[in-house]
Design a protein around this motif. Structure first.
Motif, PDB file in Angstrom:
ATOM      1  N   LEU A 275       1.016  -1.411   0.013  1.00  0.00           N
ATOM      2  CA  LEU A 275      -0.127  -0.028   0.196  1.00  0.00           C
ATOM      3  C   LEU A 275       0.930   1.211  -0.025  1.00  0.00           C
ATOM      4  CD1 LEU A 275      -2.198  -1.175   2.996  1.00  0.00           C
ATOM      5  CD2 LEU A 275      -2.896  -1.443   0.609  1.00  0.00           C
ATOM      6  N   ASP A 276       0.425   2.174  -0.975  1.00  0.00           N
ATOM      7  CA  ASP A 276       1.089   3.375  -0.720  1.00  0.00           C
ATOM      8  C   ASP A 276      -0.028   4.239   0.007  1.00  0.00           C
ATOM      9  OD1 ASP A 276       3.357   5.469  -1.364  1.00  0.00           O
ATOM     10  OD2 ASP A 276       1.439   6.629  -1.982  1.00  0.00           O
ATOM     11  N   ASP A 277       0.632   4.821   1.497  1.00  0.00           N
ATOM     12  CA  ASP A 277      -0.416   5.348   2.352  1.00  0.00           C
ATOM     13  C   ASP A 277       0.064   6.612   3.089  1.00  0.00           C
ATOM     14  OD1 ASP A 277      -2.634   5.762   4.063  1.00  0.00           O
ATOM     15  OD2 ASP A 277      -2.424   3.585   4.958  1.00  0.00           O
ATOM     16  N   PRO A 278      -0.035   7.641   2.075  1.00  0.00           N
ATOM     17  CA  PRO A 278       0.346   8.855   2.619  1.00  0.00           C
ATOM     18  C   PRO A 278      -0.504   9.505   4.008  1.00  0.00           C
ATOM     19  CG  PRO A 278      -0.801   9.298   0.591  1.00  0.00           C
ATOM     20  CD  PRO A 278      -0.648   7.850   0.837  1.00  0.00           C
ATOM     21  N   ARG A 337       5.936   7.202  -2.297  1.00  0.00           N
ATOM     22  CA  ARG A 337       7.162   7.353  -1.323  1.00  0.00           C
ATOM     23  C   ARG A 337       6.680   7.180  -0.035  1.00  0.00           C
ATOM     24  NH1 ARG A 337      10.349  12.511  -1.103  1.00  0.00           N
ATOM     25  NH2 ARG A 337      11.345  11.414   0.241  1.00  0.00           N
ATOM     26  N   ASN A 338       5.497   6.357   0.345  1.00  0.00           N
ATOM     27  CA  ASN A 338       5.151   6.120   1.649  1.00  0.00           C
ATOM     28  C   ASN A 338       4.531   4.826   1.652  1.00  0.00           C
ATOM     29  OD1 ASN A 338       3.979   9.485   1.319  1.00  0.00           O
ATOM     30  ND2 ASN A 338       5.325   8.934   2.977  1.00  0.00           N
ATOM     31  N   LEU A 339       5.336   3.918   1.146  1.00  0.00           N
ATOM     32  CA  LEU A 339       5.106   2.212   0.985  1.00  0.00           C
ATOM     33  C   LEU A 339       5.164   1.581   2.097  1.00  0.00           C
ATOM     34  CD1 LEU A 339       4.451   1.045  -1.719  1.00  0.00           C
ATOM     35  CD2 LEU A 339       6.707   0.310  -2.128  1.00  0.00           C
ATOM     36  N   ARG A 340       3.895   0.824   2.033  1.00  0.00           N
ATOM     37  CA  ARG A 340       3.904   0.029   3.257  1.00  0.00           C
ATOM     38  C   ARG A 340       3.442  -1.336   3.137  1.00  0.00           C
ATOM     39  NH1 ARG A 340      -0.731  -0.458   7.104  1.00  0.00           N
ATOM     40  NH2 ARG A 340      -1.934   1.014   6.084  1.00  0.00           N
ATOM     41  N   MET A 341       4.091  -2.348   3.469  1.00  0.00           N
ATOM     42  CA  MET A 341       3.986  -4.070   3.472  1.00  0.00           C
ATOM     43  C   MET A 341       3.443  -4.318   4.703  1.00  0.00           C
ATOM     44  SD  MET A 341       6.395  -7.356   2.741  1.00  0.00           S
ATOM     45  CE  MET A 341       6.626  -6.885   1.150  1.00  0.00           C
ATOM     46  N   GLY A 465       9.309  11.026   3.288  1.00  0.00           N
ATOM     47  CA  GLY A 465       9.178   9.782   2.539  1.00  0.00           C
ATOM     48  C   GLY A 465       9.398   8.716   3.746  1.00  0.00           C
ATOM     49  N   TRP A 466       9.076   7.523   3.716  1.00  0.00           N
ATOM     50  CA  TRP A 466       9.383   6.450   4.356  1.00  0.00           C
ATOM     51  C   TRP A 466       8.753   5.099   3.777  1.00  0.00           C
ATOM     52  CZ3 TRP A 466       4.617   4.017   5.192  1.00  0.00           C
ATOM     53  CH2 TRP A 466       3.603   4.845   5.265  1.00  0.00           C
ATOM     54  N   TRP A 467       9.560   4.114   4.178  1.00  0.00           N
ATOM     55  CA  TRP A 467       9.363   2.717   3.757  1.00  0.00           C
ATOM     56  C   TRP A 467       9.180   1.727   5.205  1.00  0.00           C
ATOM     57  CZ3 TRP A 467       9.154   3.970  -0.928  1.00  0.00           C
ATOM     58  CH2 TRP A 467       9.918   5.081  -1.565  1.00  0.00           C
ATOM     59  N   GLU A 468       7.979   0.908   5.111  1.00  0.00           N
ATOM     60  CA  GLU A 468       7.620   0.187   6.183  1.00  0.00           C
ATOM     61  C   GLU A 468       7.171  -1.157   5.841  1.00  0.00           C
ATOM     62  OE1 GLU A 468       5.112   1.934   9.423  1.00  0.00           O
ATOM     63  OE2 GLU A 468       3.652   0.310   8.696  1.00  0.00           O
TER      64      GLU A 468
END
Length: 485
Positions: A275-278, A337-341, A465-468
């Protein structure tokens, strides 16, 4: 407000004034869109276990894009007084007259509701240096005499958008992050965290983790290259997510046929959802084109569902913008740029929720049967390591570079700790490897053997931005030689 010269002026006032100036100079038929962002960034750096730098900056940036007589140009500046804004408009209109025709101009974002993301934390926005220094001190104390280095940062953004089609939007957001290294005898351990609130960043927790990893990484042995089963910790998973975002789920690259992504196709293991979740933290509720931002499902249970679009790439694809217009988008394309797994649900977590005995929060998990204590730094990772007959536990990737953008073959190095795992136990630290791997293949159908339950957000190199993702257990990873190879 710093940088906004008119008494009582807001970012939205400035944006609206720029639109008015465009119409005054170029006429009512000119199309204009303006973003005004105030950004306060404060950074406390430490090295050799001492703070050596504390810096803070506050700036206002105005970005203008105009479309006049079939030609498009963009400009920016930081002078928001009357003369500065008029100069910005003048030079941008001059640039437009010199540009070639733009038949692919997608038009302006129409009026649409933008909802606040509710992510402002006042204590983070206005954090004093002492608040960051407290976290640095806690980190240094927690590493127990090892050499420590890193940073703690806080960030605040307040922004607004206006265009000549009548769209207007405002938003505010905060971010905090800490990235620290502990070092002993040439071995490093790392701990990173990004959050929307400074009070979610615990220097003691991060310091304990970094120190445990560093001590466990001492005296590494060299292993031959080859394919190994791996458990990747969240810092390494963040590199997967970042490269998938830049090169795979980028709508411009997809339209140009340079992306692996094929919406509607099961390209990933069913355990993978992306999910890209800003709305989840750290980003404005609207993009550079004024499009409202919302969570976007890129992959659902292994099937690619979507790619990110700005207005231009969306027009080329015959679809709508997903709210990913950004500076440099015309060159690099729209990047999520706010990608979450998300992590595995409790019943599906490989090895159960309590695989391994948790030590202090963020510290070591002692493996049964011996091995370097601290290699496994949390119970989530321990649950994935436990079923491995033989493989590698990898803390971090760095210096990753793309060899083939379409298939997303990446080469890079391991960093900050690698361990050989035998019968569920990390038995020896291993020297760093170079790897060459196609990231989509590594996450492909049948390749994901387990996901941790608890995703950990990692800071981007540039805040905003962040990666989770959680730790991952993968069936195969291609290591091609030593770190110098």
């Amino acid at each position: 407000m710093t940088g906004l010269r008119e008494p009582g002026a807001t970012e939205l006032d400035v944006a609206a004034r720029v639109v008015e100036l465009v119409h005054e100079i170029a006429g009512p038929a000119a199309e204009a869109e303006v973003t005004v962002v105030r950004h306060d960034l404060a950074l406390t750096r430490f090295a050799n276990s001492f703070i050596h730098q504390n810096v803070a900056e506050s700036q206002v940036t105005v970005r203008l894009r105009v479309h006049v007589d079939g030609r498009t140009a963009a400009g920016g500046g930081s002078l928001v007084g009357p003369d500065g804004l008029r100069a910005l408009v003048g030079r941008t209109l001059t640039a437009a007259r010199l540009c070639p025709p733009d038949p692919a101009w997608p038009g302006l974002t129409p009026p649409s509701a933008v909802r606040s993301n509710g992510l402002l934390d006042e204590a983070t926005a206005y954090a004093e240096p002492a608040a960051r220094a407290d976290r640095v001190r806690a980190f240094v104390d927690a590493v127990g005499g090892l050499e420590a280095a890193g940073y703690c940062r806080t960030s605040y953004r307040s922004g607004a958008f206006a265009n000549s089609a009548g769209q207007a939007a405002q938003g505010r957001t905060t971010e905090a992050a800490m990235d620290g290294i502990a070092r002993t005898a040439g071995a490093d351990g790392v701990a990173r965290l990004c959050a929307g609130r400074l009070d979610e960043v615990d220097g003691t927790v991060l310091g304990l983790r970094a120190a445990a990893k560093a001590r466990a990484a001492a005296d590494p042995v060299e292993l031959p290259p080859g394919r190994y089963e791996v458990v990747l910790e969240p810092a390494a998973v963040a590199d997967l997510l970042q490269n998938l975002a830049w090169y795979g789920f980028n709508g411009k690259r997809h339209v140009e046929g340079q992306s692996f992504a094929r919406p509607g196709t099961a390209q990933f293991d069913p355990a993978v959802t992306l999910l890209d979740d800003p709305t989840y933290g750290g980003a404005m509720p609207f993009d550079l084109e004024g499009t409202p931002r919302a969570a976007l499902t890129l992959v659902k249970a292994g099937t690619t569902r979507a790619v990110a679009h700005d207005r231009r790439s969306a027009a080329g694809a015959g679809t709508s913008s997903t709210g990913h217009g950004a500076p440099g988008g015309a060159t690099f394309g729209p990047i999520p740029r706010n990608l979450r797994m998300p992590g595995a649900p409790p019943a599906a977590a490989d090895g159960g929720a309590d695989g391994g005995a948790a030590g202090p929060q963020g510290g070591a998990v002692s493996p049964q049967g011996g091995g370097p204590a601290g290699a496994v730094a949390d119970a989530d990772t321990a649950a994935l390591v436990a079923p491995m007959a033989r493989g590698l536990l990898v803390s971090d990737f760095w210096y990753t570079r793309v060899l083939d953008p379409k298939s997303l073959v990446i080469t890079g190095l391991t960093r900050n700790g690698v361990w050989l795992v035998e019968d569920g136990v990390p038995v020896r630290a291993v020297r760093n490897f170079r790897f060459t791997e196609a990231y989509p293949r590594a996450l492909g159908p049948g390749a994901v053997l387990g996901l941790g339950r608890r995703p950990v957000r990692q800071p981007d190199r540039f805040d905003g931005g962040w990666w989770e993702g959680p730790p991952l257990r993968l069936a195969s990873w291609n290591f091609t030689g030593g770190a110098s190879g």
